[in-house]
Structure formats: C-alpha cells, structure tokens
Design a protein around this motif. Structure first.
Motif, PDB file in Angstrom:
ATOM      1  N   HIS A 178       6.502  -8.081   6.993  1.00  0.00           N
ATOM      2  CA  HIS A 178       5.314  -8.628   7.651  1.00  0.00           C
ATOM      3  C   HIS A 178       5.441  -8.562   9.171  1.00  0.00           C
ATOM      4  O   HIS A 178       4.435  -8.413   9.875  1.00  0.00           O
ATOM      5  N   GLN A 179       6.653  -8.650   9.676  1.00  0.00           N
ATOM      6  CA  GLN A 179       6.884  -8.666  11.116  1.00  0.00           C
ATOM      7  C   GLN A 179       7.124  -7.281  11.701  1.00  0.00           C
ATOM      8  O   GLN A 179       7.218  -7.135  12.906  1.00  0.00           O
ATOM      9  N   THR A 180       7.212  -6.277  10.857  1.00  0.00           N
ATOM     10  CA  THR A 180       7.516  -4.920  11.300  1.00  0.00           C
ATOM     11  C   THR A 180       6.267  -4.062  11.283  1.00  0.00           C
ATOM     12  O   THR A 180       5.463  -4.134  10.359  1.00  0.00           O
ATOM     13  N   LYS A 181       6.115  -3.230  12.294  1.00  0.00           N
ATOM     14  CA  LYS A 181       5.012  -2.270  12.291  1.00  0.00           C
ATOM     15  C   LYS A 181       5.487  -1.042  11.529  1.00  0.00           C
ATOM     16  O   LYS A 181       6.344  -0.301  11.991  1.00  0.00           O
ATOM     17  N   THR A 182       4.931  -0.870  10.337  1.00  0.00           N
ATOM     18  CA  THR A 182       5.344   0.243   9.498  1.00  0.00           C
ATOM     19  C   THR A 182       4.157   0.723   8.681  1.00  0.00           C
ATOM     20  O   THR A 182       3.238  -0.049   8.390  1.00  0.00           O
ATOM     21  N   ASP A 183       4.191   1.995   8.344  1.00  0.00           N
ATOM     22  CA  ASP A 183       3.162   2.558   7.476  1.00  0.00           C
ATOM     23  C   ASP A 183       3.547   2.420   6.008  1.00  0.00           C
ATOM     24  O   ASP A 183       2.756   2.752   5.130  1.00  0.00           O
ATOM     25  N   GLN A 184       4.743   1.941   5.752  1.00  0.00           N
ATOM     26  CA  GLN A 184       5.206   1.784   4.381  1.00  0.00           C
ATOM     27  C   GLN A 184       4.496   0.613   3.703  1.00  0.00           C
ATOM     28  O   GLN A 184       4.251  -0.425   4.331  1.00  0.00           O
ATOM     29  N   SER A 185       4.233   0.783   2.429  1.00  0.00           N
ATOM     30  CA  SER A 185       3.745  -0.352   1.644  1.00  0.00           C
ATOM     31  C   SER A 185       4.917  -1.306   1.445  1.00  0.00           C
ATOM     32  O   SER A 185       6.078  -0.932   1.645  1.00  0.00           O
ATOM     33  N   LEU A 186       4.599  -2.521   1.024  1.00  0.00           N
ATOM     34  CA  LEU A 186       5.679  -3.472   0.758  1.00  0.00           C
ATOM     35  C   LEU A 186       6.581  -2.955  -0.352  1.00  0.00           C
ATOM     36  O   LEU A 186       7.807  -3.073  -0.269  1.00  0.00           O
ATOM     37  N   ALA A 187       5.992  -2.344  -1.363  1.00  0.00           N
ATOM     38  CA  ALA A 187       6.787  -1.785  -2.468  1.00  0.00           C
ATOM     39  C   ALA A 187       7.783  -0.755  -1.947  1.00  0.00           C
ATOM     40  O   ALA A 187       8.959  -0.773  -2.319  1.00  0.00           O
ATOM     41  N   GLU A 188       7.313   0.137  -1.085  1.00  0.00           N
ATOM     42  CA  GLU A 188       8.204   1.162  -0.522  1.00  0.00           C
ATOM     43  C   GLU A 188       9.285   0.527   0.344  1.00  0.00           C
ATOM     44  O   GLU A 188      10.454   0.916   0.277  1.00  0.00           O
ATOM     45  N   PHE A 189       8.900  -0.449   1.159  1.00  0.00           N
ATOM     46  CA  PHE A 189       9.841  -1.119   2.051  1.00  0.00           C
ATOM     47  C   PHE A 189      10.964  -1.787   1.270  1.00  0.00           C
ATOM     48  O   PHE A 189      12.125  -1.752   1.663  1.00  0.00           O
ATOM     49  N   LEU A 190      10.600  -2.383   0.133  1.00  0.00           N
ATOM     50  CA  LEU A 190      11.593  -3.071  -0.693  1.00  0.00           C
ATOM     51  C   LEU A 190      12.377  -2.113  -1.583  1.00  0.00           C
ATOM     52  O   LEU A 190      13.398  -2.488  -2.146  1.00  0.00           O
ATOM     53  N   GLY A 191      11.871  -0.888  -1.721  1.00  0.00           N
ATOM     54  CA  GLY A 191      12.569   0.105  -2.533  1.00  0.00           C
ATOM     55  C   GLY A 191      12.175   0.094  -3.996  1.00  0.00           C
ATOM     56  O   GLY A 191      12.896   0.625  -4.839  1.00  0.00           O
ATOM     57  N   PHE A 192      11.027  -0.506  -4.297  1.00  0.00           N
ATOM     58  CA  PHE A 192      10.524  -0.542  -5.668  1.00  0.00           C
ATOM     59  C   PHE A 192       9.738   0.714  -6.000  1.00  0.00           C
ATOM     60  O   PHE A 192       9.105   1.297  -5.118  1.00  0.00           O
ATOM     61  N   THR A 193       9.739   1.084  -7.264  1.00  0.00           N
ATOM     62  CA  THR A 193       8.741   2.041  -7.742  1.00  0.00           C
ATOM     63  C   THR A 193       7.455   1.237  -7.916  1.00  0.00           C
ATOM     64  O   THR A 193       7.460  -0.003  -7.882  1.00  0.00           O
ATOM     65  N   ASP A 194       6.338   1.917  -8.118  1.00  0.00           N
ATOM     66  CA  ASP A 194       5.075   1.208  -8.321  1.00  0.00           C
ATOM     67  C   ASP A 194       5.143   0.298  -9.550  1.00  0.00           C
ATOM     68  O   ASP A 194       4.661  -0.831  -9.522  1.00  0.00           O
ATOM     69  N   GLU A 195       5.756   0.779 -10.620  1.00  0.00           N
ATOM     70  CA  GLU A 195       5.880  -0.025 -11.851  1.00  0.00           C
ATOM     71  C   GLU A 195       6.745  -1.264 -11.622  1.00  0.00           C
ATOM     72  O   GLU A 195       6.409  -2.362 -12.057  1.00  0.00           O
ATOM     73  N   GLU A 196       7.879  -1.066 -10.960  1.00  0.00           N
ATOM     74  CA  GLU A 196       8.782  -2.186 -10.693  1.00  0.00           C
ATOM     75  C   GLU A 196       8.105  -3.232  -9.818  1.00  0.00           C
ATOM     76  O   GLU A 196       8.226  -4.436 -10.064  1.00  0.00           O
ATOM     77  N   TYR A 197       7.383  -2.770  -8.816  1.00  0.00           N
ATOM     78  CA  TYR A 197       6.700  -3.680  -7.902  1.00  0.00           C
ATOM     79  C   TYR A 197       5.628  -4.488  -8.635  1.00  0.00           C
ATOM     80  O   TYR A 197       5.534  -5.705  -8.464  1.00  0.00           O
ATOM     81  N   ALA A 198       4.836  -3.812  -9.466  1.00  0.00           N
ATOM     82  CA  ALA A 198       3.781  -4.497 -10.213  1.00  0.00           C
ATOM     83  C   ALA A 198       4.378  -5.589 -11.107  1.00  0.00           C
ATOM     84  O   ALA A 198       3.845  -6.695 -11.187  1.00  0.00           O
ATOM     85  N   LEU A 199       5.481  -5.283 -11.748  1.00  0.00           N
ATOM     86  CA  LEU A 199       6.140  -6.276 -12.599  1.00  0.00           C
ATOM     87  C   LEU A 199       6.664  -7.434 -11.764  1.00  0.00           C
ATOM     88  O   LEU A 199       6.486  -8.601 -12.118  1.00  0.00           O
ATOM     89  N   TRP A 200       7.295  -7.134 -10.652  1.00  0.00           N
ATOM     90  CA  TRP A 200       7.866  -8.172  -9.793  1.00  0.00           C
ATOM     91  C   TRP A 200       6.785  -9.098  -9.243  1.00  0.00           C
ATOM     92  O   TRP A 200       6.972 -10.314  -9.190  1.00  0.00           O
ATOM     93  N   VAL A 201       5.646  -8.539  -8.870  1.00  0.00           N
ATOM     94  CA  VAL A 201       4.550  -9.360  -8.341  1.00  0.00           C
ATOM     95  C   VAL A 201       4.064 -10.335  -9.415  1.00  0.00           C
ATOM     96  O   VAL A 201       3.823 -11.506  -9.136  1.00  0.00           O
ATOM     97  N   GLU A 202       3.940  -9.852 -10.630  1.00  0.00           N
ATOM     98  CA  GLU A 202       3.458 -10.698 -11.726  1.00  0.00           C
ATOM     99  C   GLU A 202       4.535 -11.631 -12.262  1.00  0.00           C
ATOM    100  O   GLU A 202       4.239 -12.751 -12.688  1.00  0.00           O
ATOM    101  N   GLN A 203       5.772 -11.149 -12.272  1.00  0.00           N
ATOM    102  CA  GLN A 203       6.869 -11.917 -12.858  1.00  0.00           C
ATOM    103  C   GLN A 203       8.106 -11.783 -11.973  1.00  0.00           C
ATOM    104  O   GLN A 203       8.997 -10.978 -12.254  1.00  0.00           O
ATOM    105  N   PRO A 204       8.170 -12.553 -10.896  1.00  0.00           N
ATOM    106  CA  PRO A 204       9.289 -12.428  -9.957  1.00  0.00           C
ATOM    107  C   PRO A 204      10.665 -12.549 -10.604  1.00  0.00           C
ATOM    108  O   PRO A 204      11.629 -11.950 -10.132  1.00  0.00           O
TER     109      PRO A 204
END
Length: 100
Positions: free
Chosen positions: A22-48
């Motif tokens: 949130h504090q960094t100027k980046t073009d990366q999505s949060l999923a990319e920044f954290l190193g998640f695939t889209d599937e992993e990120y979707a699961l993590w958002v719904e079920q941390p």
C-alpha cells in the motif's frame, strides 16, 4: 511467498507486506507483490487460514487443487481423539489418490 519458503520471513508477517504494498508505488497487483498465483490469492482472500496449506503445497510441489483437501485433512486431524487418527487419514488420502 518466496521469502517464506526460503525461511527469510514468517507466514504471519504477510500483513506487513500488504502494508508495504500500500505504501509502495508499483504497477504490480497485490497478488503479484505477495508472490501468489491468481488461484492462491483468491483462496487467501476468502480464507486467510489457507496460507499455510498453500505454502505446504508449494514447498512439496503438490498441485494447488490439493490445497483444499489438505486444509480439510488438517482440520480433521487436529480434532482427532486418538493418536493414530491423523495417520489413518493421511494414509486414506494417499490410497484414494486425493494426496500425491
């Protein structure tokens, strides 16, 4: 994800990385920044709480689709009454092809 798998940070530090994003100027999505695939990120958002299962699958090169089964198996094993219940469940998962 890579830093956790490398042992450089703990999985519990993920909120620090979200704040950093949130504090960094980046073009990366949060999923990319954290190193998640889209599937992993979707699961993590719904079920941390799925983060540890996802990390386990990555570390042991287990298909992502197995994350749900592993998470459920872990829940059942954690509630088991007898010491051998967890081993029986693990063996059953392997025998039925639900776990590689």
């Amino acid at each position: 994800m890579e830093k956790v798998l490398a042992g450089d940070v703990l999985d519990t530090e993920i909120d620090d990385f979200v704040e950093q994003w949130h504090q960094t100027k980046t073009d990366q999505s949060l999923a990319e920044f954290l190193g998640f695939t889209d599937e992993e990120y979707a699961l993590w958002v719904e079920q941390p709480e799925s983060l540890r299962s996802t990390l386990f699958c990555r570390k042991h090169e287990i298909k992502f689709s197995k994350t749900f089964e592993l998470r459920e198996a872990h829940r059942v094993a954690a509630r088991s009454q007898r010491r051998g219940d967890a081993y029986e469940l693990l063996n059953w998962l392997k025998k039925t092809g639900r776990l590689d």
